[in-house]
Design an enzyme around this catalytic site. Structure first.
Site, mmCIF file in Angstrom:
data_model
loop_
_atom_site.group_PDB
_atom_site.id
_atom_site.type_symbol
_atom_site.label_atom_id
_atom_site.label_comp_id
_atom_site.label_asym_id
_atom_site.label_seq_id
_atom_site.Cartn_x
_atom_site.Cartn_y
_atom_site.Cartn_z
ATOM 1 N N SER A 1 -10.913 -5.733 8.596
ATOM 2 C CA SER A 1 -12.139 -5.355 7.874
ATOM 3 C C SER A 1 -12.679 -6.606 7.221
ATOM 4 C CB SER A 1 -11.856 -4.367 6.753
ATOM 5 O OG SER A 1 -11.499 -3.135 7.270
ATOM 6 N N GLU B 1 -7.725 -0.389 14.599
ATOM 7 C CA GLU B 1 -8.447 -1.375 13.782
ATOM 8 C C GLU B 1 -7.527 -2.549 13.448
ATOM 9 O OE1 GLU B 1 -10.062 0.099 9.937
ATOM 10 O OE2 GLU B 1 -9.257 -1.784 9.157
ATOM 11 N N ARG C 1 0.832 -1.193 0.000
ATOM 12 C CA ARG C 1 0.000 0.000 0.000
ATOM 13 C C ARG C 1 0.873 1.253 0.000
ATOM 14 N NH1 ARG C 1 -5.591 -1.497 2.927
ATOM 15 N NH2 ARG C 1 -5.674 -3.592 2.040
ATOM 16 N N GLU D 1 0.779 4.027 1.166
ATOM 17 C CA GLU D 1 0.236 4.947 2.176
ATOM 18 C C GLU D 1 1.088 6.208 2.186
ATOM 19 O OE1 GLU D 1 -2.366 4.137 3.959
ATOM 20 O OE2 GLU D 1 -2.424 1.944 4.106
ATOM 21 N N ARG E 1 1.465 2.868 12.903
ATOM 22 C CA ARG E 1 0.669 1.656 12.663
ATOM 23 C C ARG E 1 0.412 1.358 11.188
ATOM 24 N NH1 ARG E 1 -4.881 3.606 12.657
ATOM 25 N NH2 ARG E 1 -4.760 5.809 13.097
ATOM 26 N N HIS E 2 1.155 2.032 10.302
ATOM 27 C CA HIS E 2 1.056 1.730 8.863
ATOM 28 C C HIS E 2 2.395 1.288 8.313
ATOM 29 C CE1 HIS E 2 -2.557 4.278 9.201
ATOM 30 N NE2 HIS E 2 -3.014 3.484 8.252
#
Ligand code: ATP
Ligand code: AMO
Length: 434
Positions: free
Chosen positions: A360, A357, A211, A213, A219-220
């Site tokens: 998902s 989180e 990703r 980001e 946290r990424h």
């Protein structure tokens, strides 16, 4: 080295050859000790200067810290030694000397910042508490795999070089594939659905996701490990049962098998397996509870995504893992199915840890026509996804699944401050090597 004994297996009365790193040399004058460390533990090597061969003493005590040495000798009981035994050496060989100037101190006496640690992972991993994280990571992956097998799932692997993205166009890494534009895959989403629609029915994958980001946060990651599930004839509640089982299996395995590692991390008293069912809150209840905490400057309204401070406030309020279900359809992706009696309301869910989180998931739209409508509503061209959508014309059962962030799971279980601690060689905006 077939004749090599792990330090942990050296028993009094044995003649052994041990090999490992020089952890420490303690010279007390007439007597000196070399503490040798290997993957299994440490052992004391005793040098009595006046009674031993001079060259042997010189080799053993002249070696720099973190050099690799091989020592042969007799193991004896010695209550004053750190592990209760010691070796009186007959030979000492320096297998690989270490530069006396080390970029970081593996004994941990001198702190190093995370960046220095990540640049020197080999040395960093010589610390018990760092090695413990990766032993636990390995145990989590084993337990998760085993739990999926108990849930009658088949392990699959899917391509990481793909033609289209699924999780929002801005976070793709483009690459060139024989002159054509391609991307690093953001999620095995479409592939796992295609396999759940075959006779295989229930699948899981543990693999990398990529990703792009923009933000550099604790946290990424730009390359993360996704633990994915997809099951035919499952709805969102079944998928939540599966993820709850998998997360609890990870905690239970650590509780059973990682006592030593928890101790190395200083977590032996703190660590707890979550008890009871994870509560399932609807999105509507979630925003009401967040608003009631008074922690946000502005009240949330239906349709808002949950801001990080909102997630934190709710996490503190609930105090453990919890699900948020029934999200507004408009903020969930095209592949998530809406409720049959309310097209504004989706079957999408998230699993939350109080800190962030973790997951998902949801039930998927399995009806071909509705799926095509969903693409159009999200401004995506269904023709680009024809390889996927056409399989929905040949008997696609209802199905559901989820994606669980592997590093976030490790990070929340062990209370790590930064997700990079849970990856050997993290990829972030600043970090492309090692
Ligand atoms: P010096 O006279 O220069 O102190 P020495 O050879 O007489 O040296 P000892 O008095 O035998 O050394 O021991 C020094 C210290 O090392 C003591 O504190 C002793 O408890 C400890 N010691 C001795 N042998 C061992 C051993 N095998 N393992 C751990 N500690 C030991
Ligand atoms: P989502 O995009 O929410 O869903 O990702 C699922 C989980 O993966 C983890 N995760 C990350 N972890 C670290 N760094 C990142 N950059 C990162 N991005 C995601 C999170 C997140 O909850 N296809 C859906 C899943 C599904 O419906 O099956 C998906 O990818 O823990």
């Amino acid at each position: 080295m077939q004749d090599r004994t792990y330090t942990a297996d050296a028993e009094p009365g044995d003649d052994v050859t041990v090999a490992g790193w020089v952890h420490e040399i303690r010279d007390l004058g007439g007597i000196a000790f070399l503490i040798l460390r290997d993957t299994s533990g440490k052992i004391q090597i005793k040098f009595e200067k006046d009674e031993m061969d001079e060259d042997l003493v010189e080799t053993g005590l002249g070696v720099s810290r973190e050099s690799v040495v091989k020592v042969s000798g007799a193991v004896e009981e010695e209550p004053r030694a750190p592990t209760g035994v010691e070796v009186t050496p007959e030979s000492v060989e320096v297998v690989a000397p270490a530069d006396p100037e080390l970029p970081l101190d593996p004994s941990g006496k001198v702190d190093a910042d995370l960046s220095t640690r990540l640049d020197n992972r080999t040395l960093d991993l010589r610390k018990d508490e760092v090695q413990a994280i990766f032993e636990i990571r390995s145990e989590i992956l084993r337990a998760v795999r085993e739990q999926f097998r108990e849930f009658r799932c088949t392990e699959i692997t899917t391509p990481k070089i793909v033609a289209t993205g699924t999780e929002g166009g801005t976070e793709l890494f483009p690459i060139t594939y024989f002159g054509e534009e391609a991307f690093m895959n953001q999620s095995p989403q479409l592939f796992k659905q295609l396999i759940a629609g075959s006779n295989v029915e229930r699948v899981f994958e543990i693999g990398p996701i990529f990703r792009a980001e923009e933000h550099n946060t604790p946290r990424h990651l730009n390359e993360a490990t996704s633990i994915d599930f997809e099951g035919a004839f499952c709805d969102q509640n079944d998928a939540m049962d599966v993820v709850e089982g998998v997360v609890k299996a990870a905690y239970e395995a650590i509780d059973e098998n990682c006592g030593e590692q928890l101790e190395a991390l200083g977590l032996e008293d703190e660590f707890e397996v979550p008890e009871g069912d994870f509560p399932r809150l609807s999105y509507e209840e979630a925003i009401e509870r967040i608003n009631a905490t008074g922690e946000l400057d502005e009240q949330l309204v239906w349709g808002d995504d949950l801001p990080t401070e909102g997630e934190k406030a709710l996490g503190d309020d609930v105090g453990g893992h919890y699900f948020i279900t029934d999200w507004p359809s408009e903020i969930k992706p095209f592949y998530i199915k809406d409720h049959d009696d309310d097209s504004e309301l989706s079957t999408g869910f998230d699993l939350m840890h109080p800190r962030m989180e973790l997951v998902s998931g949801g039930q998927r739209e399995h009806r071909h026509e509705k799926l095509i409508e969903g693409f159009e509503q999200q401004g995506l061209d269904p023709e680009q996804f024809e390889y996927y959508t056409k399989m929905f014309k040949y008997g696609m059962p209802p199905h559901a699944g989820f994606g669980l962030g592997g590093e976030r799971l490790i990070m929340t279980i062990l209370g790590l401050d930064n997700i990079r601690e849970a990856v050997l060689f993290p990829r972030d905006r600043q970090r492309l090597s090692p």
